[in-house]
Design a protein around this motif. Structure first.
Motif, PDB file in Angstrom:
ATOM      1  N   THR A 277     -29.082  37.667   7.218  1.00  0.00           N
ATOM      2  CA  THR A 277     -30.480  37.818   6.843  1.00  0.00           C
ATOM      3  C   THR A 277     -30.949  39.263   7.007  1.00  0.00           C
ATOM      4  N   GLY A 278     -32.006  39.568   6.283  1.00  0.00           N
ATOM      5  CA  GLY A 278     -32.627  40.880   6.360  1.00  0.00           C
ATOM      6  C   GLY A 278     -33.625  41.026   5.231  1.00  0.00           C
ATOM      7  N   ARG A 279     -34.348  42.129   5.251  1.00  0.00           N
ATOM      8  CA  ARG A 279     -35.361  42.374   4.219  1.00  0.00           C
ATOM      9  C   ARG A 279     -34.813  43.167   3.042  1.00  0.00           C
ATOM     10  N   SER A 280     -33.649  43.801   3.214  1.00  0.00           N
ATOM     11  CA  SER A 280     -33.102  44.674   2.175  1.00  0.00           C
ATOM     12  C   SER A 280     -32.287  43.872   1.173  1.00  0.00           C
ATOM     13  N   VAL A 281     -32.785  43.827  -0.063  1.00  0.00           N
ATOM     14  CA  VAL A 281     -32.126  43.075  -1.136  1.00  0.00           C
ATOM     15  C   VAL A 281     -32.096  43.946  -2.390  1.00  0.00           C
ATOM     16  N   ASP A 282     -30.974  43.958  -3.070  1.00  0.00           N
ATOM     17  CA  ASP A 282     -30.816  44.744  -4.298  1.00  0.00           C
ATOM     18  C   ASP A 282     -31.145  46.215  -4.020  1.00  0.00           C
ATOM     19  N   ASP A 283     -32.129  46.782  -4.742  1.00  0.00           N
ATOM     20  CA  ASP A 283     -32.468  48.194  -4.556  1.00  0.00           C
ATOM     21  C   ASP A 283     -33.603  48.399  -3.563  1.00  0.00           C
ATOM     22  N   ASP A 284     -34.112  47.321  -2.985  1.00  0.00           N
ATOM     23  CA  ASP A 284     -35.240  47.406  -2.065  1.00  0.00           C
ATOM     24  C   ASP A 284     -34.721  47.437  -0.631  1.00  0.00           C
ATOM     25  N   THR A 285     -34.435  48.647  -0.133  1.00  0.00           N
ATOM     26  CA  THR A 285     -33.869  48.777   1.194  1.00  0.00           C
ATOM     27  C   THR A 285     -34.894  49.365   2.169  1.00  0.00           C
ATOM     28  N   THR A 286     -34.714  49.063   3.443  1.00  0.00           N
ATOM     29  CA  THR A 286     -35.627  49.521   4.480  1.00  0.00           C
ATOM     30  C   THR A 286     -35.551  51.039   4.637  1.00  0.00           C
TER      31      THR A 286
END
Length: 279
Positions: free
Chosen positions: A36-45
């Motif tokens: 799990t995490g918030r970074s998916v595809d091109d949307d990274t932290t």
């Protein structure tokens, strides 16, 4: 090679860094791993490389089954939906690794400042996206583990005995993570569920490497890979007697010697010692 092919695991905060290293090593041992995490595809932290999608693919390539789940662990509804999904799809959870940690976001030269010069939002990030996130996920998976009368919860923290960690918000948050998992160990003991804490050493995460490169410094020779932490978690998860460790705090370097595993380069880094005096 330790066999975890029958293990269902959840590694929180696994887009990159220690979380990714743990997830991939669990995959090498054959586990099914929700990452799990918030970074998916091109949307990274904060633009730091790494996503849960990439980590899940690496888990599968390593020999396990990686399942990517976009989840903000400060959002209770998202965490509840994640745990419901695991229960629906597998009916159990054998291993929870509480790794999620938003405390380094917004990292700058103020990190080591005296507490009266610290930005208050650093405290919020460390507790909301750290301590509270660990508590929320643990309280939601506890009923599953209690029902199956077994399971392992690993809290990823940092420290070295009673030594001050160099920053009041950081020191307080990491101490809270330790105490949280020790308290859970006490309350879960009648159900045979293990809760313990693991301390990585100086780890070559993406953030750490970028920070050293930005000032032209070399990493310490004692620095180890994120996978070294993963191998510690695999060893604990495969240990039939891991319950005897419940409530304990263990350095990765010490576990490497006890369980006889090495880093990816074949070395066996020493247990990390903080270069500060006890408070």
């Amino acid at each position: 090679m330790r066999d975890l092919s029958e293990t269902v695991a959840l590694v929180t905060g696994a887009s990159r860094g220690v979380g990714r290293g743990i997830a991939v090593e669990l995959g090498t041992a054959g586990a099914t791993v929700y990452v799990t995490g918030r970074s998916v595809d091109d949307d990274t932290t904060e633009g730091v490389p790494g996503t849960v999608t990439e980590t899940a693919e690496l888990v599968t390539e390593a020999g396990g089954e990686g399942i990517a789940v976009a989840c903000d662990h400060t959002d209770d509804e998202q965490v509840a939906a994640l745990v419901d999904r695991i229960e629906d799809e597998h009916g159990r959870l054998d291993l929870l690794v509480n790794n999620v940690w938003g405390g380094y976001e917004g990292h700058d030269e103020t990190f080591g400042f005296p507490f009266w010069k610290q930005p208050i939002d650093r405290w919020d990030r460390m507790f909301d996206a750290g301590v509270r996130a660990h508590f929320t996920t643990s309280r939601l998976v506890a009923p599953m583990m209690r029902a199956q009368q077994g399971g392992l919860i690993v809290g990823i923290s940092a420290g070295d005995g009673e030594k001050f960690r160099g920053s009041v918000p950081y020191d307080t948050a990491k101490t809270a993570v330790d105490r949280l998992h020790q308290g859970m160990a006490y309350e879960l003991e009648p159900d045979g569920v293990t809760s313990l804490v693991v301390y990585p050493g100086f780890t070559r995460t993406e953030r750490v490497v970028a920070a050293f490169e930005s000032v032209g410094d070399d990493l310490p020779e004692s620095a180890h890979s994120p996978e070294f932490v993963g191998r510690a978690v695999v060893a604990l998860a495969a240990d039939e007697d891991v319950f005897t460790r419940t409530g304990g705090i263990f350095k990765v370097g010490d576990l490497a010697r006890e369980y006889d595993f090495t880093d990816t380069d074949g070395s066996q880094p020493e247990p990390y010692d903080l270069p500060t005096d006890p408070v």
